[in-house]
Motif scaffolding. Structure first.
Motif: not given
Length: 140
Positions: A127-132, A4-9, A13-14, A19-23
């Motif tokens: 956001v682009e960084w997360v997508r990459e 979801k786009e909301a999760n990527i955004r 933010e985190h 923070n370190i995130c884990f998808l």
């Protein structure tokens, strides 16, 4: 699996908050915890449940790190380059070429009319960084 786009955004933010995130590539949900956690010797880790969840299901997760300082510097430089206000652009670029570029850049931004524009620009780059980072494993 589509994230979801909301999760990527929210992940972006985190990351900006350190923070370190884990998808979770199965569910599209994510977990996070601070990149650095300091505790007193007998203090319980408030993030232990998240850490255990990720470690016990490691194959289901992608670790998403914040940008390193070189990448963050490039984002600041890109922001300055795209500004139409020539005088302020030159000030920002000069600040980036002096010692302590992050502090100098942030000082100028926070004292300017471009503060919100910077926050929006930085958020979109994150956001682009997360997508990459997730693009080769999920649909982003």
């Amino acid at each position: 699996m589509k994230v979801k786009e909301a999760n990527i955004r929210e992940i972006a933010e985190h990351l900006l908050c350190g923070n370190i995130c884990f998808l979770n590539i199965v569910t599209g949900d994510f977990e996070y915890h601070p990149a650095e956690i300091d505790f007193f010797p007998d203090e319980e880790n408030p993030w232990q449940e998240v850490i255990d969840q990720v470690e016990n299901n490691w194959d289901d997760y992608i670790r998403i790190e914040p940008m390193n300082s070189n990448q963050s510097y490039t984002v600041m430089e890109s922001f300055a380059d795209q500004l139409e206000a020539d005088g302020f652009r030159k000030k920002l670029l000069a600040a980036l070429n002096r010692p302590k570029p992050f502090r100098n850049f942030n000082y100028l931004i926070h004292e300017s009319d471009f503060r919100q524009e910077w926050f929006d620009f930085r958020q979109e780059r994150n956001v682009e960084w997360v997508r990459e980072q997730i693009s080769d494993q999920v649909d982003a």
